[in-house]
Design an enzyme around this catalytic site. Sequence first.
Site, PDB file in Angstrom:
ATOM      1  N   HIS A 285      -3.128   6.310   4.603  1.00  0.00           N
ATOM      2  CA  HIS A 285      -1.699   6.469   4.876  1.00  0.00           C
ATOM      3  C   HIS A 285      -1.231   7.851   4.409  1.00  0.00           C
ATOM      4  O   HIS A 285      -1.603   8.303   3.322  1.00  0.00           O
ATOM      5  CB  HIS A 285      -0.870   5.451   4.091  1.00  0.00           C
ATOM      6  CG  HIS A 285      -0.992   4.038   4.562  1.00  0.00           C
ATOM      7  ND1 HIS A 285      -1.685   3.645   5.682  1.00  0.00           N
ATOM      8  CD2 HIS A 285      -0.457   2.899   4.034  1.00  0.00           C
ATOM      9  CE1 HIS A 285      -1.578   2.330   5.825  1.00  0.00           C
ATOM     10  NE2 HIS A 285      -0.854   1.857   4.840  1.00  0.00           N
TER      11      HIS A 285
ATOM     12  N   CYS B 140       0.821  -1.222   0.000  1.00  0.00           N
ATOM     13  CA  CYS B 140       0.000   0.000   0.000  1.00  0.00           C
ATOM     14  C   CYS B 140       0.855   1.273   0.000  1.00  0.00           C
ATOM     15  O   CYS B 140       0.551   2.234  -0.719  1.00  0.00           O
ATOM     16  CB  CYS B 140      -0.948   0.002   1.189  1.00  0.00           C
ATOM     17  SG  CYS B 140      -0.193  -0.554   2.727  1.00  0.00           S
TER      18      CYS B 140
END
Length: 347
Positions: free
Chosen positions: A252, A128
Amino acid sequence: SAITVAILGATGAVGTRMIEQLEQSNIEVRDLRLLASPRSVGKVQTFRGQEYEVSAATPDSFIGVDLVLSSAGGSVSKKLIPHAVKNGAVCIDNTSAFRMDPEVPLVIPEVNSDDLDWHHGIIANPNCSTIQMLVALAPLDRKYGLNRIIVSTYQAASGAGQSAWSELLEEARQHLDGQAEIAKILPVSGASHHYPLAFNLLPQIDVFEDNGYTHEEWKMIHESKKILRHDLNNSDLKVTATCVRVPVPVGHGESVYFELEQNPSVPEIQTVLDQADGIVLQDDPRTQLYPQPITAEGHQSTFVGRIRADAENPGGYNLWVVSDNLLKGAAWNAVQIAETLVQRELL
Ligand code: A2P
């Protein structure tokens, strides 16, 4: 024409979003198989108005399946994906099981979709943190040549799965109620020590390597080289990383320092990124516009802002990039690969 799709890890943080992203995609689905551990057998999920029951994943689960989207952990993928491939399915695997295999393309559609042409049944979804960083940097690499990346990540709890996400919320409750937080999962399940994430920062994601880097940091370094230079040990592109888990549920953030061969102005960089696929530019200090996890959550895009030139190092720049780690970082990137495979008749 319509295809049969299996989702391996269908009950997890990423798996449930794979179902949702597939539902919203233009892929015609004839049949859907929801696969998880024996614990989840009989659970029901709705897909395009129809109910599907979860069954336990076994080697035989893949007979008649055209496409597998998997996110049930590396060991499950290593065990089951070879059976799916043997049965003729194409597998898009979100775990780290096959990412470094030279026979397996590691793909971000905006960055290296041509690598799909040489797949042999398995395509790996990158980590990710790697995905959102390279969505932001690849357009600059193409135009100006990228020499170096120095990245620090601010990674959400959901990146470690549904149970780590729940653990963060539970710890926050315990803390506010004046009770001691009980950590059982983070920083990494199976480790000898567990620390609370609520009201804290954990500079450990995944296990430690012998050189002191964590495996997450190792992944960002080597995946970036494989995707951008087709060589996981390429030394022309220098990459180093520090990965930190932060008490954010989803989304994130990354502070990225990078050096280009050329020395474009910040407005030139903004224009390139504004026109690039998959990016939403949110960069206006005057109006306090910059990417944040709470505004990125639920979106497929990668959000970029805070672009600054390093006054003391021509060709050096800083930027801040945020994306929903469960969507572009995982489920959406996988479904986007699937859409591309269908479109190019590579299934
Ligand atoms: P289950 O819910 O039955 O445990 P997450 O990344 O959120 O932790 O989710 C992991 C996913 O992987 C879940 O869907 C989980 O199913 C699934 N899973 C875990 N272990 C296995 C296994 N041995 N076989 C198949 N699926 C598994």
